[in-house]
Enzyme design. Structure first.
Site, PDB file in Angstrom:
ATOM      1  N   TRP D 110      -5.305 -39.103  -3.540  1.00 41.22           N
ATOM      2  CA  TRP D 110      -4.707 -38.150  -4.477  1.00 41.22           C
ATOM      3  C   TRP D 110      -5.332 -38.293  -5.867  1.00 41.22           C
ATOM      4  O   TRP D 110      -5.631 -37.299  -6.541  1.00 41.22           O
ATOM      5  CB  TRP D 110      -3.220 -38.466  -4.532  1.00 41.22           C
ATOM      6  CG  TRP D 110      -2.305 -37.498  -5.169  1.00 41.22           C
ATOM      7  CD1 TRP D 110      -2.398 -36.981  -6.431  1.00 41.22           C
ATOM      8  CD2 TRP D 110      -1.112 -36.947  -4.591  1.00 41.22           C
ATOM      9  NE1 TRP D 110      -1.328 -36.162  -6.671  1.00 41.22           N
ATOM     10  CE2 TRP D 110      -0.524 -36.116  -5.567  1.00 41.22           C
ATOM     11  CE3 TRP D 110      -0.482 -37.094  -3.362  1.00 41.22           C
ATOM     12  CZ2 TRP D 110       0.672 -35.428  -5.328  1.00 41.22           C
ATOM     13  CZ3 TRP D 110       0.701 -36.415  -3.142  1.00 41.22           C
ATOM     14  CH2 TRP D 110       1.263 -35.580  -4.101  1.00 41.22           C
ATOM     15  N   ARG D 112      -8.106 -39.025  -6.797  1.00 36.27           N
ATOM     16  CA  ARG D 112      -9.473 -38.525  -6.960  1.00 36.27           C
ATOM     17  C   ARG D 112      -9.503 -37.189  -7.703  1.00 36.27           C
ATOM     18  O   ARG D 112     -10.537 -36.789  -8.212  1.00 36.27           O
ATOM     19  CB  ARG D 112     -10.174 -38.419  -5.597  1.00 36.27           C
ATOM     20  CG  ARG D 112     -10.350 -39.765  -4.885  1.00 36.27           C
ATOM     21  CD  ARG D 112     -11.128 -40.754  -5.772  1.00 36.27           C
ATOM     22  NE  ARG D 112     -12.290 -40.117  -6.378  1.00 36.27           N
ATOM     23  CZ  ARG D 112     -13.439 -39.926  -5.776  1.00 36.27           C
ATOM     24  NH1 ARG D 112     -13.611 -40.390  -4.571  1.00 36.27           N
ATOM     25  NH2 ARG D 112     -14.438 -39.331  -6.392  1.00 36.27           N
ATOM     26  N   HIS D 113      -8.364 -36.500  -7.733  1.00 40.14           N
ATOM     27  CA  HIS D 113      -8.277 -35.258  -8.502  1.00 40.14           C
ATOM     28  C   HIS D 113      -8.047 -35.646  -9.954  1.00 40.14           C
ATOM     29  O   HIS D 113      -6.940 -35.995 -10.339  1.00 40.14           O
ATOM     30  CB  HIS D 113      -7.155 -34.378  -7.963  1.00 40.14           C
ATOM     31  CG  HIS D 113      -7.406 -33.943  -6.561  1.00 40.14           C
ATOM     32  ND1 HIS D 113      -7.974 -32.740  -6.236  1.00 40.14           N
ATOM     33  CD2 HIS D 113      -7.234 -34.587  -5.385  1.00 40.14           C
ATOM     34  CE1 HIS D 113      -8.113 -32.642  -4.926  1.00 40.14           C
ATOM     35  NE2 HIS D 113      -7.665 -33.761  -4.382  1.00 40.14           N
ATOM     36  N   ARG D 114      -9.106 -35.575 -10.738  1.00 41.85           N
ATOM     37  CA  ARG D 114      -9.041 -36.160 -12.081  1.00 41.85           C
ATOM     38  C   ARG D 114      -8.367 -35.285 -13.103  1.00 41.85           C
ATOM     39  O   ARG D 114      -7.935 -35.735 -14.134  1.00 41.85           O
ATOM     40  CB  ARG D 114     -10.473 -36.476 -12.552  1.00 41.85           C
ATOM     41  CG  ARG D 114     -11.083 -37.640 -11.831  1.00 41.85           C
ATOM     42  CD  ARG D 114     -12.602 -37.628 -11.989  1.00 41.85           C
ATOM     43  NE  ARG D 114     -13.184 -36.517 -11.268  1.00 41.85           N
ATOM     44  CZ  ARG D 114     -14.488 -36.271 -11.180  1.00 41.85           C
ATOM     45  NH1 ARG D 114     -15.340 -37.059 -11.789  1.00 41.85           N
ATOM     46  NH2 ARG D 114     -14.936 -35.249 -10.495  1.00 41.85           N
ATOM     47  N   SER D 122       4.341 -49.589 -12.303  1.00 40.92           N
ATOM     48  CA  SER D 122       3.407 -50.701 -12.437  1.00 40.92           C
ATOM     49  C   SER D 122       3.855 -51.939 -11.686  1.00 40.92           C
ATOM     50  O   SER D 122       4.917 -52.509 -11.966  1.00 40.92           O
ATOM     51  CB  SER D 122       3.249 -51.068 -13.913  1.00 40.92           C
ATOM     52  OG  SER D 122       2.540 -52.279 -14.027  1.00 40.92           O
ATOM     53  N   ALA D 123       3.027 -52.377 -10.750  1.00 40.99           N
ATOM     54  CA  ALA D 123       3.328 -53.607 -10.019  1.00 40.99           C
ATOM     55  C   ALA D 123       2.845 -54.838 -10.781  1.00 40.99           C
ATOM     56  O   ALA D 123       2.991 -55.957 -10.319  1.00 40.99           O
ATOM     57  CB  ALA D 123       2.702 -53.559  -8.629  1.00 40.99           C
ATOM     58  N   ARG D 196       1.112 -59.025  -5.988  1.00 41.08           N
ATOM     59  CA  ARG D 196       0.995 -57.689  -5.377  1.00 41.08           C
ATOM     60  C   ARG D 196      -0.263 -57.511  -4.518  1.00 41.08           C
ATOM     61  O   ARG D 196      -0.327 -56.612  -3.696  1.00 41.08           O
ATOM     62  CB  ARG D 196       0.992 -56.618  -6.449  1.00 41.08           C
ATOM     63  CG  ARG D 196      -0.229 -56.763  -7.344  1.00 41.08           C
ATOM     64  CD  ARG D 196      -0.425 -55.573  -8.251  1.00 41.08           C
ATOM     65  NE  ARG D 196      -1.422 -55.857  -9.273  1.00 41.08           N
ATOM     66  CZ  ARG D 196      -1.940 -54.937 -10.069  1.00 41.08           C
ATOM     67  NH1 ARG D 196      -1.550 -53.700  -9.966  1.00 41.08           N
ATOM     68  NH2 ARG D 196      -2.832 -55.271 -10.962  1.00 41.08           N
ATOM     69  N   ASP D 212      -2.007 -28.588 -14.239  1.00 41.64           N
ATOM     70  CA  ASP D 212      -1.862 -27.162 -14.512  1.00 41.64           C
ATOM     71  C   ASP D 212      -2.031 -26.370 -13.208  1.00 41.64           C
ATOM     72  O   ASP D 212      -2.503 -26.886 -12.192  1.00 41.64           O
ATOM     73  CB  ASP D 212      -2.823 -26.703 -15.625  1.00 41.64           C
ATOM     74  CG  ASP D 212      -4.279 -26.724 -15.224  1.00 41.64           C
ATOM     75  OD1 ASP D 212      -4.621 -26.179 -14.147  1.00 41.64           O
ATOM     76  OD2 ASP D 212      -5.096 -27.268 -15.977  1.00 41.64           O
ATOM     77  N   ARG D 223      -6.340 -29.971   0.067  1.00 43.28           N
ATOM     78  CA  ARG D 223      -5.472 -30.896   0.789  1.00 43.28           C
ATOM     79  C   ARG D 223      -4.586 -30.234   1.831  1.00 43.28           C
ATOM     80  O   ARG D 223      -3.947 -30.925   2.626  1.00 43.28           O
ATOM     81  CB  ARG D 223      -4.630 -31.697  -0.216  1.00 43.28           C
ATOM     82  CG  ARG D 223      -5.458 -32.529  -1.187  1.00 43.28           C
ATOM     83  CD  ARG D 223      -6.407 -33.482  -0.472  1.00 43.28           C
ATOM     84  NE  ARG D 223      -7.152 -34.329  -1.408  1.00 43.28           N
ATOM     85  CZ  ARG D 223      -8.019 -35.248  -1.027  1.00 43.28           C
ATOM     86  NH1 ARG D 223      -8.286 -35.454   0.256  1.00 43.28           N
ATOM     87  NH2 ARG D 223      -8.668 -35.974  -1.932  1.00 43.28           N
TER      88      ARG D 223
END
EC number: 2.1.1.148
Lengths: 305, 305, 305, 305
Positions: D110, D112-114, D122-123, D196, D212, D223
């Site tokens: 996911w 990869r869609h910048r 946050s772990a 983690r 957007d 996808r």
């Protein structure tokens, strides 16, 4: 760093060809091309290609017809000026491409920097190697008491050894099961895109990563910082060395105006001005929170490197 | 193309140095480096630097240790596959940098492509030259009757000459006034950042422009299109030639799968399927608007190039 | 600001509808919605839509299930922390959309901020109005002697009047010729995309511009700066007021940690530390250039606002 | 979907407040706000906020003073035109924000869609829950024989059960060890950022994700495709439903011109033209590879949906 014989041979063969070019060329970086530099226990970082040099920044800033450079001191002055005033576009004119092998949990932090191009090894398409990151006992630390996202004390040697055993065994077992699930003959022939979900986050992946010089410095500024997780910081440090080889004038300006620079808030500046006027200021009357006061004092009292 | 003697000399001097590199190098593009290619009446486009070649795309797609290339046909097949399935990231691994001289109204369209780096000649800092674009009479067209943002018939020679006179005189007068306003001795010494606001939009500017191969092809696909304004299309056409020199396999795939490709909507596909089944379909029963029907028929009946 | 009756009526009609929503809503910004705020002689800026508020930043930073807010002081502390440590992603979670009318030369600077979305009024498609920017005599300045890209002294009233006459007459003449070239009946019926190239750079254009809060603050930090050209700075100042209405806690943190903050280079920090230790440091022995020394001293001796 | 009582209560409390706004509001989307929609075994997707509607696209495309809409059919025609001709900027004027819970291996695809904004749980800072994805037996497939990155036959029930046992046990064991390593009292008090790394890639994470409308449709186009991995496709399908509720006219145009559209290469077009002229074309004389021929024929012979 674990490279197979075949991989070493491929790298060596690739590195031997030389070509004639009219493009800007940096001897110090040419010498480093392709050679993997060890990072962490199985990771590496190597430069695959680059475009531009210090002079290319000057050339773009001046929108020159020719090389655009003048006296060395004038060019350095311009680069320092651009860095100081955050004129970022001339630095975008240089580009570098890395091949990186890194644990998946590091890759997950790294990819948050969106202004870069990435081609990652696909575990939908291929089978990952049995390689996973195990921290060196010197970096095996307890949770920090003061910083919710940081490390505190180093674990005692015995505890560190036990934690390492856990990590190693879990990674090996999940990898063995991954292999077994994928195996079409003695296992289940499971789709690779499903089998991989069983791997642990310390499994190594690899990618080609390309970024321009401006965004590289932004990455470095954030990831060289002592607050960055150790495991990504070591990659940033390896890249910083490459930066110095590639664009020495820019790298020096980066150290002076970014890495070594300090930003004071409006309220901190008010305190600094009072101090310079000879006043003794204490936190209580400073207008700063305890935390900000401590941050400021640590900076003001730090030994100059 | 109007280059001063000094500019020609600078370019010539720059182009003569050659260096030894281990980076991928493209002989056909090396031969074009630095040389300005004429576009419009005073504009040009020249390649300043580049990174990568066809093989670099293959190498990144395979995340290779060495060059990563195999048989020529296999590599070409992979590049065609990537192009067909819009796998854009391997194409991002190549980069090119241009120096472009172009009219300001063209620059304003061009800059809408955000995925690129730009350093423009600053009219706050420097004085612009007296150069402005005047259309060739062959491209001096009336407003299109059918397309609100396009051109129609070419103007009659006499009318074209009169329009040219208007454009030339207005550009010359506003430039003369620009000079006079800036002139500190015989004029007003006005700040350059204010004086420039008097120039017309056909004044030439110049910039360094750097973009990756994926985004370059996106730019080309949009700007080579017959609907693009002629004055930007000619720059795109000059870049397309450079594309063929630089990455011939990729350029061929671009012609096949992007430039020469046609996209049919869901409703158009339904019509095409009925036609292939032997049915005679007319617009009335097609489910398409008149406009879409005409677009589709034009495509289906176009002679194959 | 020149709005036609029809435009005022359209705006007024639009602003009267109200709707019920479960989205975060900011009363102070709702009150400003749609209303154009005058900037320069014919320009304006108005908020068309927005998404998020101070609490949305906190909510995203905490990846909350509900509203995610706690005590006001805790939320403010978190926002200040995020701003201080340049954690930009939570600020990206808010978005704002403006309608802006601005001179083309300002639009050319503005568009350099790529991390935003733009829809500009098309002069290929429509005919631009006869509106152009003429500086107020109070901002009609001579070229700076010390800063190659800045303004110096204000012109004498007579000179300013003469320059204004030049600007006005050139803009009016080129616009008249633009109209004549486009006119299909009494002129030449020239294509709009060609006719527009005759307009001067102070002609007004307009656009819809949408940006997230992080990138808006980056824009503001650069364009509110005294080194920014006056004509874009006034737009930034109008937006800063909107920022305070929209996200007051974030705006306060922005003033404290960005706008009012000062960054010292590594060498400057060494000097500040020596000064705080009671040493009298002079430029000669400071390791700073004269220019950097002057910049630093100006900052240290500035009166605290 | 596993939500705790506390989480459900937080969501419910949040959803009850309503406010008055003058912003564009979409009733169908308001009704869906905040409510988590189940995806996979423990994941969800919920809309947190949005900006704009179908009319906002029209308004931006027209750079309007008021609402900018005309007759419904005219507005729909404009939206279809923009979609067909890939005029993307008006679609960028709408924005949506999701809260998503998803397995880490899905998050890795996911991200990869910048062109989106992300805040991930946050772990390093917090402890992850013991939740991991286990495929439903109906989706537990063998490696495809024909597609190196796809799934083939569904596993036999017994094999599927065994694979599930492996996945479940490995995930549970590594999670138990994660807890033990972190535990400061009975375990080792290891830093969270280190602990983690022992988790498997099917562990769930969550994030706020804002994008957007233009980039959302690009994400969906890629996808929702049958070649996308099932586990990300189901998220895309859930978002497509939301798209239809939010911007119905745009969603219909998306189905017509993107999702349902077909692109033919230059060579395929040549074949289609020959076929329409009544010629019987076979692969051998088509100029297409076997693979491309098969792709084309599958498209041409597909039943119209």
């Amino acid at each position: 760093m674990s490279l197979t014989e075949a991989q070493r041979a491929e790298i060596a063969a690739h590195g031997q060809e030389t070509f004639s070019t009219r493009r800007p060329t940096v001897a110090a970086l040419e010498a480093m091309l392709y050679a993997p530099q060890e990072v962490l226990d199985h990771g590496f970082l190597r430069v695959i290609d680059y475009m531009g040099d210090d002079a290319a920044i000057v050339q773009a800033a001046r929108v020159s017809y020719g090389r655009g450079t003048r006296k060395v001191s004038e060019d350095a002055g311009l680069i320092r000026y651009l860095m100081r005033h955050r004129h970022s576009s001339p630095f975008e004119m240089c580009e570098i491409k890395f091949h990186v092998k890194l644990p998946i949990f590091v890759a997950r932090q790294w990819i948050r920097h969106r202004m870069a191009s990435v081609n990652e090894y696909s575990a939908r398409y291929s089978i990952l190697d049995s390689e996973f990151y195990l921290p060196d006992p010197a970096h095996m630390a307890a949770q920090s008491e003061v910083n919710r996202q940081g490390r505190g004390e180093i674990l005692a040697p015995e505890a560190a050894a036990e934690v390492l055993d856990i990590l190693r065994e879990d990674a090996m077992r999940t990898y063995r099961d991954y292999e077994r699930m994928l195996d079409g003959e003695n296992g289940y022939g499971l789709a690779r895109e499903l089998g991989r979900i069983n791997l642990t986050l310390n499994t190594y992946t690899q990618w080609y990563w390309k970024i321009d010089l401006h965004n590289l410095m932004h990455f470095l500024a954030l990831r060289i910082d002592p607050h960055a997780q150790y495991e990504i910081r070591v990659y940033a440090e390896a890249m910083l060395k490459i930066l110095h080889a590639w664009v020495p004038t820019t790298a020096a300006a980066f150290e002076e105006y970014r890495r070594g620079a300090v930003t004071f808030s409006a309220s901190m500046m008010a305190v600094v001005r009072r101090m310079l006027a000879g006043e003794v200021v204490e936190q209580a009357g400073s207008g700063l929170s305890r935390r900000e006061w401590d941050e400021m004092m640590a900076t003001l009292q730090a030994p100059t490197p």
